[in-house]
Design a protein around this motif. Structure first.
Motif, short mmCIF file in Angstrom:
data_model
loop_
_atom_site.label_atom_id
_atom_site.label_comp_id
_atom_site.label_asym_id
_atom_site.label_seq_id
_atom_site.Cartn_x
_atom_site.Cartn_y
_atom_site.Cartn_z
N LEU A 108 31.43 13.19 -20.50
CA LEU A 108 32.58 14.12 -20.59
C LEU A 108 33.55 13.65 -21.67
CD1 LEU A 108 33.11 14.72 -16.77
CD2 LEU A 108 32.44 16.45 -18.43
N ARG A 109 33.79 12.34 -21.69
CA ARG A 109 34.71 11.78 -22.71
C ARG A 109 34.18 12.08 -24.11
NH1 ARG A 109 35.93 7.08 -19.45
NH2 ARG A 109 38.07 7.40 -18.74
N GLN A 110 32.89 11.79 -24.31
CA GLN A 110 32.30 12.00 -25.66
C GLN A 110 32.39 13.46 -26.09
OE1 GLN A 110 28.44 10.51 -24.85
NE2 GLN A 110 29.17 8.39 -24.76
N ARG A 111 32.28 14.37 -25.12
CA ARG A 111 32.34 15.81 -25.48
C ARG A 111 33.80 16.30 -25.53
NH1 ARG A 111 27.63 14.21 -24.79
NH2 ARG A 111 25.84 15.47 -24.15
N GLY A 112 34.77 15.39 -25.35
CA GLY A 112 36.19 15.78 -25.34
C GLY A 112 36.55 16.62 -24.13
#
Ligand SMILES: C[S@@+](CC[C@H](N)C(=O)[O-])C[C@H]1O[C@@H](n2cnc3c(N)ncnc32)[C@H](O)[C@@H]1O
Length: 428
Positions: A305-309
């Motif tokens: 989720l973090r990587q996809r913003g």
């Protein structure tokens, strides 16, 4: 008054007190749509470069060989300028402006919780009043105030370490610095030139309203920063500007007030999602079955989720019929990882399935409807939890607490009522 003393261009404004907004500006005559309400000449704007020049010239006066090292940000420069001019008292050429500033920021949570001595964390225990405020902050506000405190402490440390500051007028008084920092935060304007900010005497006496609409421009011919109003005001009315489209949590943290009816209000569910992640990991650790996901699997999904913003900013408003996209995306990825299954869930397959949902591709009817109802019931349960806390907070903040700023208590009450109203819309 500062305006007369410093030769401001004439305005149709006068200082006045209003029952809801306290000190502000009143129209002395009708003001038309498109009219300039304030003009601040360049020489009266306190820009960061002027603040820096003032400090460096004091440092050089003390030690002629002093160089021009600076290294402070615009906000740090202006906060220190306010500090130094206040310390200089009547020796400051800006003494009348400094005297016109608010004495304190009793309704700004950071001012109440920043403690008596420098610290990077908020003070939550030093007195009954401080304990009460800390215990009645909604989680997103508490988070914001903690971030402000850490920035405030970082600015204090950096400014103290500045050779120019040490040579000119050392920074020693924490409470005076907290006040100066808040003067800069609550009163600076954006000049629109490469994100520059400045203190703008007179203009900084205008309060905010969600109904205000203004245009800011720079009159190069006259060297004036100009604010025009896009709506008319009648003689005797309070004249407002807009500080931007912010919700009440932001307004209270940054400025120490809330709007009775804020069109940007929403419920922030970040803390509820974070709590779910921590609790799910603890449950999986306890279960320790070969067929279960592990806590590390949950962390890996949070990283996706973090990587996809898509991590954080899980906002819900009263009008949302369905949980909004960010919340849906997080819950659709996370919730299945904890469900009891025959086989250990395959994270790669789960992520691929989730990506298909994100692209709007059709899903198997059964899994789609199970996920849809899992997301809906998680949201309902989170809102029910928030509702039970907010009921108690509304009760507590409905009375004025002795020793506390009545306006701050009123603002907290308003914020809790809004939280409760939005949560109630999603509990049924
Ligand atoms: C730029 S100053 C405006 C002038 C300020 N009222 C004064 O007396 O100096 C910003 C501060 O004004 C107050 N303020 C602005 N708009 C307000 C409003 N709608 N209701 C209550 N207070 C407001 C808040 O204390 C805020 O931090």
């Amino acid at each position: 008054m500062v305006a007369k003393e410093r030769g401001f261009p004439k305005t149709k404004l006068t200082l006045a007190y209003f029952p809801d907004t306290f000190r502000g500006m009143m129209a002395t005559r009708d003001i038309e749509q498109g009219e300039a309400i304030v003009r601040v000449p360049d020489r009266l704007l306190v820009t960061a470069s002027k603040a820096k020049a003032a400090v460096l010239s004091r440092a050089k006066a003390r030690s002629p060989s002093f160089g021009s090292d600076w290294g402070l940000s615009e906000h740090q420069s202006l906060a220190y300028w306010v500090y130094a001019e206040t310390e200089l008292q009547e020796k400051s050429e800006w003494a009348s402006y400094i005297c016109s500033l608010p004495r304190d920021f009793a309704s700004v949570p950071l001012f109440v919780l920043s403690g008596e001595a420098p610290s990077s964390t908020i003070d939550t225990t030093s007195s009954d009043g401080v304990r009460w405020v800390a215990a009645h902050l909604p989680q997103p506000l508490r988070q914001k105030v903690s971030e402000q405190q850490s920035r405030l402490f970082g600015d204090w440390s950096l400014t103290r370490a500045s050779p120019a500051v040490a040579q000119s007028l050392p920074l020693t008084n924490w409470r005076l610095y907290v006040w100066s920092w808040l003067v800069a935060s609550t009163r600076c304007i954006h000049l629109g030139r490469q994100g520059s900010i400045a203190l703008a005497p007179l203009l900084d006496l205008l309060n905010h309203s969600e109904t205000a609409s203004i245009s800011a421009l720079y009159d190069t011919e006259r060297g004036h920063f100009v604010i025009k109003t896009n709506r008319p005001f009648k003689r005797g009315q309070e004249v407002f500007i807009s500080y931007g489209p912010h919700d009440n949590i932001f307004m209270l943290a940054e400025y120490g007030f809330v709007l009775a009816c804020n069109p940007y209000q929403h419920l922030n569910l970040d803390h509820a999602v974070e709590l779910w992640v921590a609790a799910a990991k603890a449950r999986l650790l306890e279960r320790r079955r070969a067929a279960s996901a592990s806590p590390a699997d949950i962390d890996a999904l949070v990283d996706v989720l973090r990587q996809r913003g898509l991590w954080g900013d899980f906002a819900l408003s009263a009008d949302d019929v369905e949980p909004p996209y960010r919340l849906q995306a997080a819950l659709r990825l996370l919730l299945p990882a904890e469900s009891r299954q025959e086989q250990r869930p395959n994270p790669k397959r789960a992520i691929a399935q989730w990506e298909r949902w994100r692209r709007g591709e059709p899903e198997a009817a059964a899994s789609s409807s199970a996920l849809h109802s899992a997301v809906a019931s998680w949201t309902r349960a989170a809102c029910q939890g928030i509702l039970s806390v907010s009921d108690r907070m509304i009760r507590d903040t409905s009375q004025h607490s002795a020793g506390l700023d009545a306006f701050l208590v009123h603002c907290l009450h308003t914020v809790w009522r809004e939280i409760s109203a939005i949560a109630a819309c999603h509990c049924a």
